[in-house]
Design an enzyme around this catalytic site. Structure first.
Site, mmCIF file in Angstrom:
data_model
loop_
_atom_site.group_PDB
_atom_site.id
_atom_site.type_symbol
_atom_site.label_atom_id
_atom_site.label_comp_id
_atom_site.label_asym_id
_atom_site.label_seq_id
_atom_site.Cartn_x
_atom_site.Cartn_y
_atom_site.Cartn_z
ATOM 1 N N HIS A 218 0.823 -1.213 0.000
ATOM 2 C CA HIS A 218 0.000 0.000 0.000
ATOM 3 C C HIS A 218 0.858 1.265 0.000
ATOM 4 C CE1 HIS A 218 -2.284 -3.275 1.965
ATOM 5 N NE2 HIS A 218 -3.228 -2.872 1.127
HETATM 6 S S1 FES Z 1 1.572 -0.630 3.356
HETATM 7 FE FE1 FES Z 1 -0.075 -1.927 3.648
HETATM 8 S S2 FES Z 1 0.905 -3.719 4.294
HETATM 9 FE FE2 FES Z 1 2.506 -2.399 4.049
#
Ligand code: FES
Length: 253
Positions: A218
């Protein structure tokens, strides 16, 4: 001599028989009753009344309830009580209670011990509880990832420039404020769990906007001290328990 008539022969046979009188004078029903009475009068070896009559132990039995009625005081059971002294009986009671208590305690100890042994970690799990790393195998400026308790652990041999960069950050500007000195035991060795604090992905080393680690799931960016600098992760990378038993080795766990 003239032959005897049938009636005369019967009379003569009856006169010779010992039962002739009763046979001739008593009816068949009365005769059967008298025989039954005679049998009943004969003592049987299996008869209770016969045993009593012979004066056996049953005849000597004296019930403690004999002669009592409702409302009387409790009967005397003295004949059935132990003739030994009270201390002897108490000693026997104590011995039995003690023996049973000892046996029960031994059984309980064995059961609990077996349970704890089964529940404790096996030898291979205990072996994995601690991991020893030879620091000589990690050159300066390089990362190593090892597996510890099923999780990746990042070990970074930091350079002088990386240490200075980590200490130059304004802590108050951080999402999870933490000084670099609070995250390391030796400045040149950074040891962290390789698990993103967002949703648990494994970040990539030497990547991201801050020269540390980048989580591609993410888009979380960690700096060279493993602190979250950008992205959805809420916390810095976790520091596991570790120690340096000597200058050349690192023990994690
Ligand atoms: S940014 Fe979502 S799991 Fe690492």
């Amino acid at each position: 001599m003239a032959p005897l008539s049938t009636a005369t022969r019967v009379l003569a046979r009856s006169a010779r028989s010992p039962l002739s009188a009763s046979v001739n004078s008593v009816s068949p029903v009365a005769n059967t009753s008298s025989r039954l009475a005679a049998v009943a009068a004969t003592p049987s070896p299996f008869s209770t009344s016969a045993a009593r009559a012979e004066g056996g132990s049953a005849a000597a039995f004296k019930s403690p309830f004999r002669g009592t009625s409702k409302g009387d005081s409790p009967p005397n059971f003295g004949d059935y009580m132990s003739k030994k002294s009270g201390s002897t009986n108490a000693l026997y009671g104590y011995f039995m209670v003690g023996a049973m208590g000892a046996l029960s305690a031994a059984g309980a100890k064995s059961t609990i011990q077996e349970f704890l042994v089964n529940m404790s970690a096996s030898a291979d799990v205990l072996a994995m509880a601690k991991v020893e790393v030879d620091l000589n195998t990690i050159p300066e400026g390089k990362n190593v990832i090892i597996k510890w308790r099923g999780k990746p652990v990042f070990i970074r041999h930091r350079t002088e420039g990386e240490i200075a960069e980590a200490n130059a950050v304004n802590i108050q500007s951080l999402r999870d404020p933490q000084a670099d000195a609070d995250r390391v035991k030796k400045p040149e060795w950074l040891v962290m769990l390789g698990v993103c604090t967002h949703l648990g992905c494994v970040p990539i080393g030497e990547a991201g906007d801050y020269g540390g680690w980048f989580c591609p799931c993410h888009g979380s960016h960690y700096d060279i001290s493993g602190r979250i600098r950008k992205g959805p992760a809420p916390l810095n990378l976790e520091i596991p328990t570790y120690d340096f038993p000597d200058e050349e080795n690192l023990v994690i766990g």
